[in-house]
Design a protein around this motif. Structure first.
Motif, PDB file in Angstrom:
ATOM      1  N   THR A 154       0.837  -1.206   0.000  1.00 60.98           N
ATOM      2  CA  THR A 154       0.000   0.000   0.000  1.00 60.98           C
ATOM      3  C   THR A 154       0.867   1.249   0.000  1.00 60.98           C
ATOM      4  O   THR A 154       0.591   2.224  -0.710  1.00 60.98           O
ATOM      5  N   TYR A 155       1.930   1.221   0.795  1.00 62.01           N
ATOM      6  CA  TYR A 155       2.852   2.359   0.880  1.00 62.01           C
ATOM      7  C   TYR A 155       3.482   2.642  -0.484  1.00 62.01           C
ATOM      8  O   TYR A 155       3.513   3.805  -0.947  1.00 62.01           O
ATOM      9  N   ILE A 156       3.953   1.596  -1.152  1.00 63.34           N
ATOM     10  CA  ILE A 156       4.643   1.770  -2.434  1.00 63.34           C
ATOM     11  C   ILE A 156       3.710   2.328  -3.498  1.00 63.34           C
ATOM     12  O   ILE A 156       4.009   3.338  -4.155  1.00 63.34           O
ATOM     13  N   PHE A 157       2.549   1.710  -3.663  1.00 60.85           N
ATOM     14  CA  PHE A 157       1.674   2.130  -4.760  1.00 60.85           C
ATOM     15  C   PHE A 157       0.949   3.446  -4.471  1.00 60.85           C
ATOM     16  O   PHE A 157       0.618   4.194  -5.400  1.00 60.85           O
ATOM     17  N   SER A 158       0.741   3.749  -3.199  1.00 56.04           N
ATOM     18  CA  SER A 158       0.187   5.075  -2.890  1.00 56.04           C
ATOM     19  C   SER A 158       1.246   6.145  -3.139  1.00 56.04           C
ATOM     20  O   SER A 158       0.918   7.268  -3.565  1.00 56.04           O
ATOM     21  N   ASN A 159       2.518   5.802  -2.896  1.00 58.59           N
ATOM     22  CA  ASN A 159       3.598   6.738  -3.236  1.00 58.59           C
ATOM     23  C   ASN A 159       3.603   7.038  -4.729  1.00 58.59           C
ATOM     24  O   ASN A 159       3.736   8.199  -5.155  1.00 58.59           O
ATOM     25  N   TYR A 160       3.490   5.972  -5.548  1.00 53.49           N
ATOM     26  CA  TYR A 160       3.472   6.157  -6.998  1.00 53.49           C
ATOM     27  C   TYR A 160       2.311   7.080  -7.402  1.00 53.49           C
ATOM     28  O   TYR A 160       2.479   8.001  -8.202  1.00 53.49           O
ATOM     29  N   ALA A 161       1.130   6.791  -6.859  1.00 50.02           N
ATOM     30  CA  ALA A 161      -0.056   7.578  -7.213  1.00 50.02           C
ATOM     31  C   ALA A 161       0.096   9.037  -6.795  1.00 50.02           C
ATOM     32  O   ALA A 161      -0.348   9.949  -7.506  1.00 50.02           O
ATOM     33  N   CYS A 162       0.743   9.262  -5.658  1.00 47.19           N
ATOM     34  CA  CYS A 162       0.961  10.638  -5.194  1.00 47.19           C
ATOM     35  C   CYS A 162       2.047  11.333  -6.008  1.00 47.19           C
ATOM     36  O   CYS A 162       1.936  12.529  -6.323  1.00 47.19           O
ATOM     37  N   GLU A 163       3.113  10.603  -6.354  1.00 46.20           N
ATOM     38  CA  GLU A 163       4.172  11.177  -7.182  1.00 46.20           C
ATOM     39  C   GLU A 163       3.611  11.670  -8.517  1.00 46.20           C
ATOM     40  O   GLU A 163       4.056  12.686  -9.056  1.00 46.20           O
ATOM     41  N   LEU A 164       2.666  10.913  -9.063  1.00 45.58           N
ATOM     42  CA  LEU A 164       2.089  11.253 -10.362  1.00 45.58           C
ATOM     43  C   LEU A 164       0.905  12.210 -10.231  1.00 45.58           C
ATOM     44  O   LEU A 164       0.226  12.508 -11.208  1.00 45.58           O
ATOM     45  N   GLU A 165       0.661  12.667  -8.984  1.00 47.15           N
ATOM     46  CA  GLU A 165      -0.367  13.665  -8.674  1.00 47.15           C
ATOM     47  C   GLU A 165      -1.789  13.188  -8.963  1.00 47.15           C
ATOM     48  O   GLU A 165      -2.682  13.992  -9.253  1.00 47.15           O
ATOM     49  N   TYR A 166      -1.998  11.875  -8.891  1.00 48.49           N
ATOM     50  CA  TYR A 166      -3.355  11.338  -8.950  1.00 48.49           C
ATOM     51  C   TYR A 166      -4.011  11.459  -7.577  1.00 48.49           C
ATOM     52  O   TYR A 166      -5.226  11.617  -7.468  1.00 48.49           O
ATOM     53  N   LEU A 167      -3.190  11.354  -6.525  1.00 51.87           N
ATOM     54  CA  LEU A 167      -3.674  11.443  -5.149  1.00 51.87           C
ATOM     55  C   LEU A 167      -2.827  12.442  -4.371  1.00 51.87           C
ATOM     56  O   LEU A 167      -1.695  12.747  -4.758  1.00 51.87           O
ATOM     57  N   VAL A 168      -3.378  12.899  -3.257  1.00 49.62           N
ATOM     58  CA  VAL A 168      -2.639  13.746  -2.312  1.00 49.62           C
ATOM     59  C   VAL A 168      -2.766  13.092  -0.944  1.00 49.62           C
ATOM     60  O   VAL A 168      -3.873  12.705  -0.532  1.00 49.62           O
ATOM     61  N   LYS A 169      -1.645  12.969  -0.246  1.00 49.76           N
ATOM     62  CA  LYS A 169      -1.663  12.353   1.087  1.00 49.76           C
ATOM     63  C   LYS A 169      -1.289  13.396   2.137  1.00 49.76           C
ATOM     64  O   LYS A 169      -0.237  14.028   2.050  1.00 49.76           O
ATOM     65  N   ILE A 170      -2.165  13.585   3.120  1.00 49.14           N
ATOM     66  CA  ILE A 170      -1.923  14.511   4.232  1.00 49.14           C
ATOM     67  C   ILE A 170      -2.345  13.817   5.525  1.00 49.14           C
ATOM     68  O   ILE A 170      -3.481  13.349   5.640  1.00 49.14           O
ATOM     69  N   ASN A 171      -1.405  13.738   6.476  1.00 46.83           N
ATOM     70  CA  ASN A 171      -1.694  13.124   7.783  1.00 46.83           C
ATOM     71  C   ASN A 171      -2.314  11.733   7.657  1.00 46.83           C
ATOM     72  O   ASN A 171      -3.330  11.415   8.281  1.00 46.83           O
ATOM     73  N   ASN A 172      -1.691  10.903   6.803  1.00 44.06           N
ATOM     74  CA  ASN A 172      -2.153   9.521   6.616  1.00 44.06           C
ATOM     75  C   ASN A 172      -3.585   9.429   6.098  1.00 44.06           C
ATOM     76  O   ASN A 172      -4.284   8.435   6.338  1.00 44.06           O
ATOM     77  N   GLN A 173      -4.013  10.445   5.389  1.00 47.24           N
ATOM     78  CA  GLN A 173      -5.317  10.416   4.750  1.00 47.24           C
ATOM     79  C   GLN A 173      -5.160  10.817   3.286  1.00 47.24           C
ATOM     80  O   GLN A 173      -4.319  11.656   2.951  1.00 47.24           O
ATOM     81  N   PHE A 174      -5.975  10.205   2.434  1.00 45.88           N
ATOM     82  CA  PHE A 174      -5.837  10.408   0.990  1.00 45.88           C
ATOM     83  C   PHE A 174      -6.971  11.253   0.427  1.00 45.88           C
ATOM     84  O   PHE A 174      -8.149  11.040   0.731  1.00 45.88           O
TER      85      PHE A 174
END
Length: 340
Positions: free
Chosen positions: A294-314
């Motif tokens: 989950t950590y790896i693929f959420s990182n990818y999604a955030c790097e590509l600006e599909y998602l934003v992560k703030i305080n462990n919330q997406f």
């Protein structure tokens, strides 16, 4: 009046290798796309593939064969040979192939003398086969998620720069002071993003990989804005390209689905749903394995600006919503058509 364009047929042949392989009389497993609409001094060549140990220079026409095609493909062939001399292209034999609906017998004789292979195809058959393949469920249902321990896509930067400089994996490992396994994993991820292709146990950058390198900025382990846009667009246009692209989209879709219940979406909720959605409950058995994936693929999604992560919330971005709606639309069409 026929409205078919070369671009439409080219889009299909690059999207579905099995159709191109059938036309060429080869196996789709053996075909790797090196470049499409590559700009060379004499113009823009249509398609360049690697097949086993040969490069296939393919010129596509949706009209009958005509004289100028010979000069056109010979010009591209010369340009590619010059790139080989500069070590900017794989050193391999280049086969010249022209795909056309029809060709008069006289052209077959002329092209044989020029070492050009003419292959005739029916554009209507290509369109029909693409539609039939598009209806099939098996493609996206059988893609298996997987991770390679590369926690951020930005970590590909230095590795791919060194690969582009001509270093082998062993030398890259020494240069970066990383284990051979770490470098191999990075190359594997790059391959699944169409940045790298394998040839005779060696790895080379694709056209997309070269663009990725050219867009690199001084910060070694962070994607530049241009790199981010390049990868995000490729993944958006090719969600089922590989296990990596599929799994990134599965993570984005997880946030999208869970947002109906609570928003922003907590990381723990994402983790549980994500692992189930990609069918990895029995593979990623331990809490650590589920957490890491989950950590790896959420990182990818955030790097590509599909998602934003703030305080462990997406939070899902406008780009993420657009991408996931396109994914759901395409998948829904496949599901609906398969039930007719």
């Amino acid at each position: 009046m026929n409205s078919i364009s070369e671009k439409t047929i080219e889009d299909i042949l690059t999207a579905d290798k099995s159709i191109l392989a059938e036309i060429l009389g080869t196996s789709s497993v053996d075909l790797s796309l090196i470049a499409r609409q590559k700009t060379v001094p004499s113009g823009k060549l249509d398609l360049l593939y690697l097949s086993n140990d040969e490069l296939l220079l393919i010129e596509l026409k949706v009209v009958d064969f005509y004289d100028e095609v010979i000069n056109q493909i010979n010009g591209y062939h010369f340009d590619l040979q010059e790139l080989q001399k500069q070590n900017k292209l794989i050193h391999s034999d280049i086969k010249k192939i022209v795909l056309v609906p029809k060709a008069k017998p006289i052209y077959s004789q002329i092209c044989e003398r020029e070492n050009i292979r003419i292959i005739t195809f029916n554009p209507e058959d290509v369109l029909s086969k693409f539609y039939e393949h598009f209806k099939e469920l098996s493609h996206f249902l059988t893609i298996q998620a997987g991770d390679y321990g590369v926690v951020r896509l930005g970590l590909l930067n230095t590795t791919l720069k060194l690969l582009g400089d001509g270093l082998c994996l062993e030398d890259i490992s020494k240069k970066q002071n990383k284990s051979a396994k770490t470098i191999k994993n990075r190359i594997s991820v790059a391959s699944l993003l169409n940045l790298v292709v394998k040839f005779k146990n060696e790895y080379f950058l694709t056209d997309l990989g070269n663009q990725f390198n050219e867009m690199r900025e001084n910060t070694n382990d962070r994607l530049s804005q241009a790199q981010m846009e390049l990868l995000a667009n490729f993944i958006k246009e090719n969600p089922f390209y590989s296990s990596i692209t599929f799994t990134i989209f599965s993570l984005i879709e997880t946030v999208f689905v869970l947002s109906k219940n609570t928003y922003p979406v907590p990381k723990d909720a994402v983790k549980d749903y994500f692992v189930k959605s990609v069918g990895k409950t029995s593979t990623w058995k331990t809490e650590r394995a589920r957490e890491t994936a989950t950590y790896i693929f959420s990182n990818y999604a955030c790097e590509l600006e599909y998602l934003v992560k703030i305080n462990n919330q997406f939070y899902i971005s406008p780009k993420g919503i657009q991408a996931i709606l396109l994914l759901q639309l395409n998948r829904s069409i496949k599901l609906i058509e398969s039930r007719k």
